[in-house]
Design an enzyme around this catalytic site. Structure first.
Site, PDB file in Angstrom:
ATOM      1  N   GLN A 107       4.183 -15.949   1.265  1.00 41.15           N
ATOM      2  CA  GLN A 107       3.614 -16.214   2.589  1.00 41.15           C
ATOM      3  C   GLN A 107       2.311 -15.442   2.770  1.00 41.15           C
ATOM      4  O   GLN A 107       1.305 -15.986   3.243  1.00 41.15           O
ATOM      5  CB  GLN A 107       4.644 -15.807   3.654  1.00 41.15           C
ATOM      6  CG  GLN A 107       4.111 -15.703   5.064  1.00 41.15           C
ATOM      7  CD  GLN A 107       5.186 -15.415   6.081  1.00 41.15           C
ATOM      8  OE1 GLN A 107       5.977 -16.286   6.409  1.00 41.15           O
ATOM      9  NE2 GLN A 107       5.241 -14.204   6.609  1.00 41.15           N
ATOM     10  N   ALA A 129      14.110 -10.422  16.086  1.00 41.93           N
ATOM     11  CA  ALA A 129      15.174  -9.762  15.301  1.00 41.93           C
ATOM     12  C   ALA A 129      14.556  -8.605  14.519  1.00 41.93           C
ATOM     13  O   ALA A 129      14.726  -8.481  13.314  1.00 41.93           O
ATOM     14  CB  ALA A 129      15.881 -10.757  14.380  1.00 41.93           C
ATOM     15  N   LEU A 130      13.845  -7.773  15.254  1.00 46.59           N
ATOM     16  CA  LEU A 130      12.980  -6.772  14.617  1.00 46.59           C
ATOM     17  C   LEU A 130      13.776  -5.647  13.967  1.00 46.59           C
ATOM     18  O   LEU A 130      14.833  -5.255  14.447  1.00 46.59           O
ATOM     19  CB  LEU A 130      12.028  -6.181  15.667  1.00 46.59           C
ATOM     20  CG  LEU A 130      11.139  -7.195  16.378  1.00 46.59           C
ATOM     21  CD1 LEU A 130      10.194  -6.471  17.340  1.00 46.59           C
ATOM     22  CD2 LEU A 130      10.340  -8.045  15.402  1.00 46.59           C
ATOM     23  N   HIS A 131      13.230  -5.136  12.864  1.00 43.00           N
ATOM     24  CA  HIS A 131      13.820  -3.992  12.170  1.00 43.00           C
ATOM     25  C   HIS A 131      12.682  -3.064  11.756  1.00 43.00           C
ATOM     26  O   HIS A 131      11.505  -3.323  12.074  1.00 43.00           O
ATOM     27  CB  HIS A 131      14.657  -4.465  10.973  1.00 43.00           C
ATOM     28  CG  HIS A 131      13.932  -5.419  10.082  1.00 43.00           C
ATOM     29  ND1 HIS A 131      12.811  -5.070   9.367  1.00 43.00           N
ATOM     30  CD2 HIS A 131      14.141  -6.737   9.815  1.00 43.00           C
ATOM     31  CE1 HIS A 131      12.378  -6.111   8.678  1.00 43.00           C
ATOM     32  NE2 HIS A 131      13.156  -7.149   8.941  1.00 43.00           N
ATOM     33  N   GLY A 150      11.122  -2.692   9.144  1.00 42.15           N
ATOM     34  CA  GLY A 150      10.037  -3.333   8.394  1.00 42.15           C
ATOM     35  C   GLY A 150       8.948  -3.827   9.343  1.00 42.15           C
ATOM     36  O   GLY A 150       7.745  -3.617   9.106  1.00 42.15           O
ATOM     37  N   HIS A 151       9.356  -4.464  10.449  1.00 46.04           N
ATOM     38  CA  HIS A 151       8.371  -4.916  11.436  1.00 46.04           C
ATOM     39  C   HIS A 151       7.667  -3.719  12.082  1.00 46.04           C
ATOM     40  O   HIS A 151       6.453  -3.737  12.302  1.00 46.04           O
ATOM     41  CB  HIS A 151       9.048  -5.718  12.551  1.00 46.04           C
ATOM     42  CG  HIS A 151       9.712  -6.982  12.105  1.00 46.04           C
ATOM     43  ND1 HIS A 151      11.078  -7.108  11.969  1.00 46.04           N
ATOM     44  CD2 HIS A 151       9.185  -8.184  11.758  1.00 46.04           C
ATOM     45  CE1 HIS A 151      11.370  -8.329  11.570  1.00 46.04           C
ATOM     46  NE2 HIS A 151      10.244  -9.009  11.426  1.00 46.04           N
ATOM     47  N   SER A 210      15.662  -9.553   8.471  1.00 46.94           N
ATOM     48  CA  SER A 210      16.470  -9.940   9.645  1.00 46.94           C
ATOM     49  C   SER A 210      17.751 -10.625   9.200  1.00 46.94           C
ATOM     50  O   SER A 210      18.743 -10.635   9.926  1.00 46.94           O
ATOM     51  CB  SER A 210      15.665 -10.880  10.547  1.00 46.94           C
ATOM     52  OG  SER A 210      14.446 -10.266  10.890  1.00 46.94           O
ATOM     53  N   ASP A 215       7.605 -10.978   2.290  1.00 44.69           N
ATOM     54  CA  ASP A 215       7.351 -12.420   2.163  1.00 44.69           C
ATOM     55  C   ASP A 215       6.027 -12.581   1.420  1.00 44.69           C
ATOM     56  O   ASP A 215       5.000 -12.950   2.002  1.00 44.69           O
ATOM     57  CB  ASP A 215       7.299 -13.058   3.552  1.00 44.69           C
ATOM     58  CG  ASP A 215       8.644 -12.968   4.239  1.00 44.69           C
ATOM     59  OD1 ASP A 215       9.612 -13.575   3.764  1.00 44.69           O
ATOM     60  OD2 ASP A 215       8.738 -12.251   5.259  1.00 44.69           O
TER      61      ASP A 215
HETATM   62  O1  PAF Z   1       7.261 -13.829   8.525  1.00 46.50           O
HETATM   63  C1  PAF Z   1       7.618 -14.327   9.620  1.00 46.50           C
HETATM   64  O2  PAF Z   1       8.338 -13.703  10.408  1.00 46.50           O
HETATM   65  C2  PAF Z   1       7.160 -15.733   9.980  1.00 46.50           C
HETATM   66  O3  PAF Z   1       7.093 -16.542   8.870  1.00 46.50           O
HETATM   67  C3  PAF Z   1       5.841 -15.747  10.772  1.00 46.50           C
HETATM   68  C4  PAF Z   1       4.686 -15.228   9.927  1.00 46.50           C
HETATM   69  C5  PAF Z   1       5.972 -14.910  12.035  1.00 46.50           C
HETATM   70  C6  PAF Z   1       5.494 -17.189  11.170  1.00 46.50           C
HETATM   71  O4  PAF Z   1       6.484 -17.748  11.949  1.00 46.50           O
END
Ligand code: PAF
Length: 293
Positions: free
Chosen positions: A166, A44-46, A48-49, A199, A163
């Site tokens: 994370q 579900a790329l945008h 940001g990715h 996403s 994130d």
């Molecule tokens: O940030 C994310 O999209 C997910 O948490 C990751 C790091 C791909 C792990 O599933």
């Protein structure tokens, strides 16, 4: 685009679904002196990715690998695992355009044996902030990323700062478990009005989309109040949030950059999570507490 074949061709997108093909390819690339930069995603790329991919492409002498895998282990009961947006073809096209050369797209059974039981424990920070609202979430994230690191064998791994918790936990995991990749954080990409790209933004109705801007507005107000001290940061952010009572705040937290207790002075991070209708959004911003340096 080469789909699901074990042979790797330079300067085009190679899509591999089997872990052993990815590891063999990475080993071969490493043997001849390439660096591997890895961008794990759930698809579900945008933008940001794609910004993360662009950052990876700037590392010299590097092959950029990505993964697309919606990881069931990081979703709790009642969360949106089934409904999580999936857009494989558009994602692969976007990655190809961005210059990614290798994409790992495993299915669930490729990554998890039915009796898999060992996971990575995130430590106490895994139970705070997001972890307090999503029990088990960070164990799921760290476990899948550890597995992906073992399969892809990257020198660098890049993650978005959106994130933030994370990112901090992934840096700790690589340090505490002596993992090879250097973890690089990439600043959040925002809409013109400040909303952080996510996403999950696609779940928002037009009205909720308007309301959601209050998250970044609150962070900005808090950051501007930083030189008046921590209490002023909370006050300014809460005042902004109060203007949008439909947005239900799960937490607003001021911490140090490693997510320890907030400092009285110096670099800090302000983090927020809130529900807008049925959609849970998170955001954060860096700020300085006390006199600007
Ligand atoms: O940030 C994310 O999209 C997910 O948490 C990751 C790091 C791909 C792990 O599933």
């Amino acid at each position: 685009m080469t789909v699901s074949q074990a042979r790797f061709t330079r300067d085009q997108l190679n899509v591999l679904a089997r872990a052993e093909d990815v590891t063999r390819t990475s080993n071969a690339l490493r043997r001849v002196g390439n660096k591997v930069a890895f961008v794990p995603t759930m698809g579900a790329l945008h933008e940001g990715h794609l910004e993360i991919v662009r950052r990876a492409k700037r590392i010299p002498n590097t092959v950029v690998a990505a993964s697309i895998f919606v990881n069931p282990l990081q979703f709790g009961p009642g969360e949106d695992y089934e409904a999580y947006p999936r857009s494989r073809e558009a994602d692969l096209e976007a990655l190809e355009r961005a210059g990614v050369e290798l994409v790992f797209t495993p299915d669930v059974s490729e990554l998890y044996d039915s009796d898999a039981a060992v996971t990575v424990h995130p430590g106490p920070l895994g139970d705070e902030l997001e972890g307090a609202h999503r029990p088990g979430h960070f164990a799921g994230v760290l476990t899948v990323v550890a597995k992906l690191f073992n399969i892809v064998r990257p020198h660098y791994a890049l993650f978005g700062e959106k994130d933030y918790q994370q990112l901090v936990l992934l840096k700790r995991m690589t340090r505490d478990l002596n993992m090879e990749p250097s973890v690089i954080g990439v600043p959040t990409v925002r809409e013109r009005d400040g909303l952080a790209l996510s996403s999950r933004n696609r779940y928002l109705t037009d009205e909720q989309r308007e309301q959601a801007v209050v998250l970044s507005a609150a962070l900005t107000a808090g950051a501007h109040a930083g030189h008046h001290g921590p209490d002023a940061v909370y006050e300014a952010a809460r005042e902004t949030l109060a203007a949008q009572p439909e947005v239900a705040v799960d937490y607003l937290a001021l911490r140090d950059p490693e997510l320890g207790p907030a400092p009285d002075e110096g670099e800090a991070r302000l983090l927020i999570a809130a529900r807008v209708g049925g959609t849970r959004l998170i955001d954060n911003a860096g700020l300085v507490i006390g006199d600007p340096i």
